[in-house]
Design an enzyme around this catalytic site. Structure first.
Site, PDB file in Angstrom:
ATOM      1  N   HIS A  89       0.861  -1.177   0.000  1.00  0.00           N
ATOM      2  CA  HIS A  89       0.000   0.000   0.000  1.00  0.00           C
ATOM      3  C   HIS A  89       0.898   1.228   0.000  1.00  0.00           C
ATOM      4  CE1 HIS A  89      -2.904   2.868   1.777  1.00  0.00           C
ATOM      5  NE2 HIS A  89      -3.856   2.027   1.464  1.00  0.00           N
TER       6      HIS A  89
ATOM      7  N   ASP B 297       2.275  -4.963   7.935  1.00  0.00           N
ATOM      8  CA  ASP B 297       1.082  -4.160   7.683  1.00  0.00           C
ATOM      9  C   ASP B 297      -0.108  -5.104   7.814  1.00  0.00           C
ATOM     10  OD1 ASP B 297      -0.201  -2.268   4.804  1.00  0.00           O
ATOM     11  OD2 ASP B 297      -1.071  -2.791   6.739  1.00  0.00           O
TER      12      ASP B 297
ATOM     13  N   GLN C 226      -5.365  -5.452   6.711  1.00  0.00           N
ATOM     14  CA  GLN C 226      -6.386  -6.333   6.134  1.00  0.00           C
ATOM     15  C   GLN C 226      -6.466  -7.667   6.856  1.00  0.00           C
ATOM     16  OE1 GLN C 226      -8.506  -5.390   3.903  1.00  0.00           O
ATOM     17  NE2 GLN C 226      -7.542  -3.483   3.237  1.00  0.00           N
TER      18      GLN C 226
ATOM     19  N   LYS D 201     -11.017  -0.204   9.859  1.00  0.00           N
ATOM     20  CA  LYS D 201     -11.216  -1.399   9.045  1.00  0.00           C
ATOM     21  C   LYS D 201     -11.686  -2.562   9.893  1.00  0.00           C
ATOM     22  CE  LYS D 201      -8.546  -0.192   5.082  1.00  0.00           C
ATOM     23  NZ  LYS D 201      -7.258   0.282   4.677  1.00  0.00           N
TER      24      LYS D 201
ATOM     25  N   CYS E 265      -4.823   2.515  -3.833  1.00  0.00           N
ATOM     26  CA  CYS E 265      -3.592   2.904  -3.147  1.00  0.00           C
ATOM     27  C   CYS E 265      -2.479   1.909  -3.390  1.00  0.00           C
ATOM     28  CB  CYS E 265      -3.817   3.035  -1.636  1.00  0.00           C
ATOM     29  SG  CYS E 265      -4.731   4.514  -1.234  1.00  0.00           S
TER      30      CYS E 265
END
Lengths: 458, 358
Positions: free
Chosen positions: A167, A244, A247, A270, A413
């Site tokens: 991202h 990261d 998600q 999220k 992104c």
């Protein structure tokens, strides 16, 4: 900890088309009593059906008459009533600045804020809540690591490994810091299965590598990476790993001790929490050695005119009045998710992921990005795709206008990834545990009609 | 819901419109598509406004005649799907834009899809537009503007505001981001019109608009059609950038050398030439375009210490790519250019297609 939902509510659950406002109000009042959902699921009623009533925003029509089908969860998730209530309750009952005051409200606010921190720590199995730094979002958390850890640990010749699928928030801060320090960024390409090439990663890792910045789940490819192994290989060469997890944390069990990650970031919005708050997990010894990022109140110990001394982590990295209500809201979101159980959520979403992928394949001339699912390869519950000769923006526009189906189109992104794949943009449908198979059915139906509409015009 | 989306769109237009209409006190009113009272005295539409926007929208009479026609046509079509079909039909009227006009100066900013607009003056000093897009809905919007604004005097073109899109009733069917692209399309077309007229007054000849307004403005843009060069059309476009003057892109059509689709060879430095030669030799491309875009990265860490020629766009169409995945195609090209990559070539942006994919 199971809550019992009155029989009336479950009857309405089986009739999802019922849109009467009074039914919704009855739900809300029923749920006021117990703000957590029933976790018993039968064959005919899935987790999606059970939890949908908790999300008021999903029960609406757009453009006058079209039922909203929200499939843009990778961009942001919706919030259950419990979280909305927590926010409202904070402002109604005990809003007060934290850490500074002595009075009753301030003590309560501080307690709840720190309790939220503990909840985050427990949720990702951090060994201590001091390892959780609240930030504005994951992007800020990555910038924190880049400017604080990066500037003081990277020098000319050092290497930072990222993937082409990262991202922008995981790439740009490191570009800025690499410029300042003379470090080099190395990008891992994808393999033939459109997933980061892990064999190549092993080759790229060397004594020069100081940091590996890598996603757990890709927001475009839907690939799920074996972080435990990646951390293992990285540590072998003396490199740290920044994960990261934007998600992954909302969709599956993430255990930072099990992964042995050095840094991990995620955003509240999220994972059914409010916007404006996110967090950085960092191992205690790492955080202790890091200089401040933003300066101001809260992060100091003593302040003189010509210099200041700083607080211990995590306060050291939390300058100024934090997003108190939002942090508490995140805590409530974690409670909500924990009540359902992340394993349950994960299992259900894997089912949905399979259903989405298989149905999407039936669209003529479709190209889905990322690895093919198989026995050994799992995909997250999202699909980025393109249909030949039809621009993804055209598809998304018509799906929205004519069918009320909300998907995303653009580069998500991830411009480098799109460039790598040789496309300008893609469409993306992404699911969460409150989506149902019917949502997918409606999406596929709408997509088929949309594709036909545009093909007629060719 | 309709009025709030319209009002947000209007706010978008009124704050970002760089050519704002003269304020009108009485005639123009805010249009709400679902219900309006006919005002027999004026063509403009009266409606109940529930928005907080106070700026009046441009009245229809101020629009170029073709645009007024288009507005009326769309207003007569009520159903959203039919409006789309109408829009798509307009898009079909646009003939595809030649690749050589798909340049940076012609690209519309702020669009998720790719949109290019070309403008030139005809013999009567009217601005003629051409446009293209990879998105059919955007192409439809572009077609509206092309048809509405072409062959009109510049003074008329620059007076048009994006307000009329509200009158089409399409706004309700279009997302704000698409409208933003529409606004930028209009702005670009207006800017080009102004530039063309300015150039024409300076040079006293027929010209093609390009990049005005940067410091080292070298605006030689000439289009000689079929004069003396054996029927060939040659076009020299130079776009100026800060610092490096390396961006002279010379486009010749149909002459000797590989490719029959406007290959950019003039103006490339030695590395650029080496890249071209290598790719031509090894891949025997049908189309090969190599563009030096290092100027965009001047000042970056990777560029420092080299003499420019660090970043390139490569577009290549070759049979060699058949049967190969995108990843393999890119790898193939990188492998061929290994030496350059190790000696200061910093980045390649690659479009690799087979002839059947073009």
């Amino acid at each position: 900890m199971e809550a019992v939902v009155p029989k009336l509510a479950s009857f309405n659950l089986l009739n999802p088309k019922s849109k009467s406002k009074s039914a919704i109000r009855r739900f809300s009042s029923a749920l006021c009593v117990s703000s957590s959902p029933s976790v018993t699921s039968t064959d005919s009623v899935s987790l999606g059906h059970i939890t949908r009533p908790d999300f008021p925003i999903l029960h609406q029509e757009v453009y006058g008459s079209k039922k909203l089908v929200y499939l843009d969860n990778a961009a942001t998730s919706q919030k259950p009533i419990a979280v909305l209530k927590a926010l409202q309750n904070y402002y109604e009952a005990y809003n007060s600045n934290v850490h500074r005051g002595i009075h009753f409200l301030s003590a309560k606010a501080t307690d709840e804020y720190e309790l939220a921190r503990k909840k985050v720590a427990a949720f990702i199995n951090a060994s201590d809540s001091g390892e959780i730094v609240f930030t504005k979002n994951a992007t800020e958390a990555i910038n924190l690591v880049a400017y604080s850890w990066g500037l003081s640990n990277l020098k000319s010749g050092d290497e930072v490994i990222l993937t082409v699928a990262e991202h922008h928030s995981a790439i740009v801060p490191w570009q800025l810091v690499a410029q300042k320090t003379g470090a080099n960024l190395k990008f891992l390409n994808l393999n033939d299965d459109e997933s980061p090439d892990l064999d190549k990663l092993k080759e790229m890792l060397s004594r020069k590598t100081k940091l590996v910045v890598i996603h757990h789940i890709s927001n475009m490819l839907a690939s799920i990476l074996p972080i435990e192994e990646i951390v293992h290989w990285s540590h072998d060469v003396g490199a740290k790993v920044l994960v990261d997890a934007c998600q992954s944390v909302p969709h599956m069990v993430v255990d930072v001790q099990g992964l042995d990650a050095d840094f991990l970031v995620a955003s509240s919005h999220k994972m059914c929490g409010p916007t404006g708050i996110g967090f950085l997990f960092g191992k205690s010894d790492l955080l202790s050695a890091m200089p401040p990022f933003l300066g101001g109140g809260e992060m100091i110990s003593d302040v003189f005119l010509d210099h200041s001394t700083f607080a211990d982590p995590p306060s050291r990295f939390e300058a100024g009045t934090p997003a108190i209500g939002e942090a508490i809201g995140l805590g409530a979101a974690i409670d909500y998710l924990s009540t359902i159980g992340m394993q349950k959520i994960h299992a259900y979403e894997m089912e949905l992921a399979k259903y989405l992928y298989e149905n999407l394949l039936s669209i003529p001339n479709i190209r889905i990005y990322g690895p093919k699912p198989s026995e050994h390869v799992q995909r997250a519950a999202l699909c980025s795709f393109n249909v030949e000769n039809i621009h993804p923006t055209d598809i998304a526009t018509l799906l929205d206008q004519q069918y009320g189906v909300a998907i995303r189109s653009g580069h998500h992104c991830a411009q480098p990834l799109h460039r790598y794949l040789g496309v300008n943009a893609s469409a993306r449908a992404s699911l969460h545990f409150y989506n149902t198979k019917e949502d997918v059915d409606e999406f596929i139906h709408a997509l088929n009609e949309t594709v036909s509409f545009f093909n007629v015009f060719k | 819901m309709a009025s709030s989306s319209i009002s947000s769109c209007l706010r978008l237009f009124t704050t970002r419109s760089f050519l704002s209409p003269k304020p009108r006190k009485n005639l123009s009113f805010f249009y709400k598509p679902t219900s309006f009272a006919k005002n027999p005295l004026s063509k403009s539409l009266v409606a109940v406004s529930s928005s907080t926007s106070t700026s009046p929208i441009q009245p229809v009479e101020d629009l170029p005649p073709k645009l007024q026609e288009i507005v009326q046509l769309f207003q007569s079509v009520q159903e959203p799907k039919a409006k789309y079909e109408q829009l798509l039909f307009y898009g079909k009227s646009l003939k595809p834009l030649d690749t050589r006009f798909k340049t940076r100066e012609n690209k519309v900013e702020g669009c998720v899809s790719q949109v290019w607009v070309r403008a030139y003056l005809d013999d009567q000093k009217n601005v003629v537009y051409e446009a293209d897009s990879d998105s059919v809905l955007t192409k439809g919007l572009a077609a509206l503007l092309v048809q509405g604004l072409s062959n009109r005097p510049v003074e008329e073109i620059v007076k048009v505001t994006p307000d009329f899109v509200v009158l089409l009733g399409l706004q309700q069917s279009l997302t704000p981001s698409r409208n933003n692209g529409f606004l930028n399309m209009l702005k670009l077309m207006q800017k080009k019109a102004v530039e063309l007229v300015f150039e024409s007054e300076k040079a006293g000849g027929s010209v093609e608009g390009s990049n005005l307004g940067s410091k080292n403005s070298k605006n030689l843009t000439l289009e000689r059609k079929g004069d003396g060069v054996g029927g060939l059309e040659s076009k020299v476009e130079s776009s100026s950038q800060v610092g490096s003057g390396k961006n002279l892109t010379l486009e010749m059509e149909g002459d000797s050398g590989a490719g029959d689709n406007g290959s950019n060879s003039g103006g490339l430095g030695s590395r650029g030439m080496r890249i071209r030669d290598k790719l031509e030799k090894e891949l025997r491309p049908v189309v090969l375009e190599v563009e030096d875009i290092s100027y965009q990265h001047a000042g970056h860490a990777g560029v420092r210490g080299s003499d420019g020629e660090t970043h390139f766009n490569v577009k290549i169409v070759s049979k060699e790519f058949e049967g190969k995945s995108l990843v393999k195609r890119h790898r193939l090209i990188y492998d061929l250019l290994q030496e350059e990559l190790q000696n200061g070539l910093h980045a390649l942006s690659i479009v690799a297609r087979t002839p059947s994919e073009v």
